[in-house]
Design a protein around this motif. Structure first.
Motif, PDB file in Angstrom:
ATOM      1  N   ARG A  10     100.609  49.444 -95.669  1.00 57.58           N
ATOM      2  CA  ARG A  10     101.051  49.088 -97.024  1.00 57.58           C
ATOM      3  C   ARG A  10      99.919  48.552 -97.889  1.00 57.58           C
ATOM      4  O   ARG A  10     100.086  48.390 -99.105  1.00 57.58           O
ATOM      5  CB  ARG A  10     102.151  48.023 -96.950  1.00 57.58           C
ATOM      6  N   ASN A  11      98.786  48.277 -97.292  1.00 58.28           N
ATOM      7  CA  ASN A  11      97.758  47.508 -97.994  1.00 58.28           C
ATOM      8  C   ASN A  11      97.155  48.249 -99.180  1.00 58.28           C
ATOM      9  O   ASN A  11      96.913  47.645-100.231  1.00 58.28           O
ATOM     10  CB  ASN A  11      96.656  47.107 -97.021  1.00 58.28           C
ATOM     11  N   ASP A  12      96.892  49.541 -99.037  1.00 57.12           N
ATOM     12  CA  ASP A  12      96.291  50.294-100.136  1.00 57.12           C
ATOM     13  C   ASP A  12      97.205  50.304-101.355  1.00 57.12           C
ATOM     14  O   ASP A  12      96.745  50.153-102.491  1.00 57.12           O
ATOM     15  CB  ASP A  12      95.980  51.728 -99.695  1.00 57.12           C
ATOM     16  N   GLN A  13      98.502  50.463-101.108  1.00 53.96           N
ATOM     17  CA  GLN A  13      99.454  50.460-102.223  1.00 53.96           C
ATOM     18  C   GLN A  13      99.486  49.095-102.902  1.00 53.96           C
ATOM     19  O   GLN A  13      99.506  48.993-104.134  1.00 53.96           O
ATOM     20  CB  GLN A  13     100.859  50.826-101.737  1.00 53.96           C
ATOM     21  N   VAL A 166      98.936  36.561-100.665  1.00 53.46           N
ATOM     22  CA  VAL A 166      97.990  35.729 -99.921  1.00 53.46           C
ATOM     23  C   VAL A 166      96.912  36.637 -99.334  1.00 53.46           C
ATOM     24  O   VAL A 166      97.207  37.452 -98.459  1.00 53.46           O
ATOM     25  CB  VAL A 166      98.675  34.929 -98.793  1.00 53.46           C
ATOM     26  N   PRO A 167      95.662  36.525 -99.819  1.00 52.03           N
ATOM     27  CA  PRO A 167      94.590  37.328 -99.227  1.00 52.03           C
ATOM     28  C   PRO A 167      94.196  36.749 -97.878  1.00 52.03           C
ATOM     29  O   PRO A 167      93.853  35.560 -97.777  1.00 52.03           O
ATOM     30  CB  PRO A 167      93.454  37.201-100.244  1.00 52.03           C
ATOM     31  N   VAL A 168      94.256  37.553 -96.831  1.00 48.64           N
ATOM     32  CA  VAL A 168      93.980  37.071 -95.476  1.00 48.64           C
ATOM     33  C   VAL A 168      93.255  38.135 -94.667  1.00 48.64           C
ATOM     34  O   VAL A 168      93.288  39.315 -94.983  1.00 48.64           O
ATOM     35  CB  VAL A 168      95.284  36.706 -94.710  1.00 48.64           C
ATOM     36  N   GLY A 169      92.620  37.664 -93.600  1.00 44.08           N
ATOM     37  CA  GLY A 169      92.093  38.564 -92.593  1.00 44.08           C
ATOM     38  C   GLY A 169      93.151  38.831 -91.542  1.00 44.08           C
ATOM     39  O   GLY A 169      94.233  38.210 -91.545  1.00 44.08           O
ATOM     40  N   LEU A 201      95.374  42.287 -97.116  1.00 42.07           N
ATOM     41  CA  LEU A 201      94.322  42.272 -96.101  1.00 42.07           C
ATOM     42  C   LEU A 201      92.949  42.419 -96.742  1.00 42.07           C
ATOM     43  O   LEU A 201      92.715  43.322 -97.547  1.00 42.07           O
ATOM     44  CB  LEU A 201      94.528  43.422 -95.115  1.00 42.07           C
ATOM     45  N   THR A 202      92.066  41.506 -96.401  1.00 42.49           N
ATOM     46  CA  THR A 202      90.710  41.563 -96.912  1.00 42.49           C
ATOM     47  C   THR A 202      89.797  42.179 -95.861  1.00 42.49           C
ATOM     48  O   THR A 202      90.083  42.129 -94.669  1.00 42.49           O
ATOM     49  CB  THR A 202      90.200  40.153 -97.258  1.00 42.49           C
ATOM     50  N   THR A 203      88.713  42.737 -96.317  1.00 40.15           N
ATOM     51  CA  THR A 203      87.737  43.340 -95.401  1.00 40.15           C
ATOM     52  C   THR A 203      86.541  42.402 -95.269  1.00 40.15           C
ATOM     53  O   THR A 203      85.394  42.819 -95.387  1.00 40.15           O
ATOM     54  CB  THR A 203      87.282  44.711 -95.920  1.00 40.15           C
TER      55      THR A 203
END
Length: 346
Positions: A10-13, A166-169, A201-203
């Motif tokens: 789902r992250n790209d969307q 929430v941006p997370v790893g 999700l962060t890179t």
């Protein structure tokens, strides 16, 4: 499909939605103020929150001072750590006029949410949380009630502020999932109050310390954002390498050399192998000079701004007072909604 695989799908969307309509999102992110912020913090989280903030996402940054004592006996020099973090946030690009920087302990309504939230989770769910298990094992001490309920505290942080992103790893996904579970269970039991926050999700790259281990203040291997150019140079000069003169990138066999290459790569935007090839037979001294120059050039402006801000002894306190005022208004409103939903308004 497990939680990580589902989130990844789902992250790209979600990233596209944020890019198209940043005004629809509010993020909450932050740190436990256990010491000086370093390059691991910057490349791991701060750079991404600055990017989202500048793109127009409503940004809340929490300095979770109460959570310092989840795995330790004392709170240490927490006031200094909090004030120094504020200087680094603003120097990095967080505008306190547009973002909300606040401390956990200054928001009573946030902490009041812990009681109803704790009723929505089981002991088994808390024990299963990977972070709780890992930190309990690392601490070498009995599991405290505060550490056991740490993920519920984080849910209260997120939900009290009305954050929906929430941006997370990858490692922090279980925390966001529990916050979603708590929001869903509260809404099902008492009525619709909370949005279910989504994880972005962060890179974030892995940032090794100068000895090849994880960058950590406790290991003495971290390059602090507040260090001067000379302090940075002295620290890098002491970094362990090996006896081989030819420089190659091999994290398993050459952790010290590879850590320096990764630091240089992150600060220049280049590839570790390319830097290694450029230095070639120059040896560790050439690598250390290259890395020192790369770090000092990359953070020269950050340190200049930070130094100017630090000349005003009340700057960080003013930022926190305003941030605490803003978040208290929001959290009090959230708590009022909770009380109405639960029927505890008298």
């Amino acid at each position: 499909m497990n939680s990580f695989t589902a989130t990844l799908a789902r992250n790209d969307q979600l990233a596209a939605e944020v890019a198209a309509h940043p005004e629809l999102f509010r993020i909450l992110t932050g740190e436990r103020p256990t010491g000086a912020l370093h390059l691991g913090h910057y490349f791991g989280t701060i750079a991404e929150r600055v990017r989202l903030h500048r793109h127009g996402v409503d940004t809340f940054v929490i300095l979770a001072d109460y959570q310092v004592i989840t795995d330790r006996d004392g709170i240490g020099q927490v006031r200094d750590h909090v004030h120094n973090a504020v200087l680094d946030y603003v120097a990095a690009g967080i505008d306190p006029e547009q973002a909300t920087i606040f401390t956990h302990s200054a928001v009573p309504a946030l902490n009041q949410l812990m009681l109803p939230f704790l009723s929505l989770v089981t002991e088994a769910e808390l024990h299963r949380n990977p972070t709780v298990k890992a930190e309990a094992a690392a601490s070498g001490r009995a599991l405290s009630g505060l550490l056991l309920t740490y993920p519920v505290h984080q849910a209260a942080d997120i939900l009290s502020a009305g954050a929906n992103l929430v941006p997370v790893g990858k490692d922090n996904l279980p925390h966001i999932e529990l916050a979603r579970v708590i929001a869903r269970r509260f809404n099902d039991r008492y009525g619709e109050v909370f949005p279910e926050p989504r994880a972005l999700l962060t890179t974030a790259p892995e940032v090794p310390g100068l000895d090849g281990r994880k960058m950590s203040k406790s290991y003495g291997n971290a390059i602090g954002l507040s260090m001067t150019a000379d302090e940075t140079a002295a620290l890098i000069r002491r970094a362990p390498t090996d006896s081989q003169r030819h420089i190659t990138f091999d994290p398993q066999q050459r952790p010290g050399v590879s850590a320096l290459l990764t630091t240089a790569a992150l600060t220049t935007g280049r590839d570790e192998h390319d830097i290694a090839a450029e230095i070639g037979d120059g040896g560790a001294s050439a690598l250390k000079r290259f890395t020192t120059d790369a770090v000092n050039e990359r953070f020269a402006e950050h340190r200049r701004i930070r130094g100017e801000l630090a000349l005003d002894a009340d700057f960080a306190s003013r930022v926190l007072r305003e941030g605490n005022r803003r978040v208290n208004e929001i959290a009090e409103h959230t708590l009022e909604q909770v009380r109405y939903a639960m029927g505890t308004v008298y």
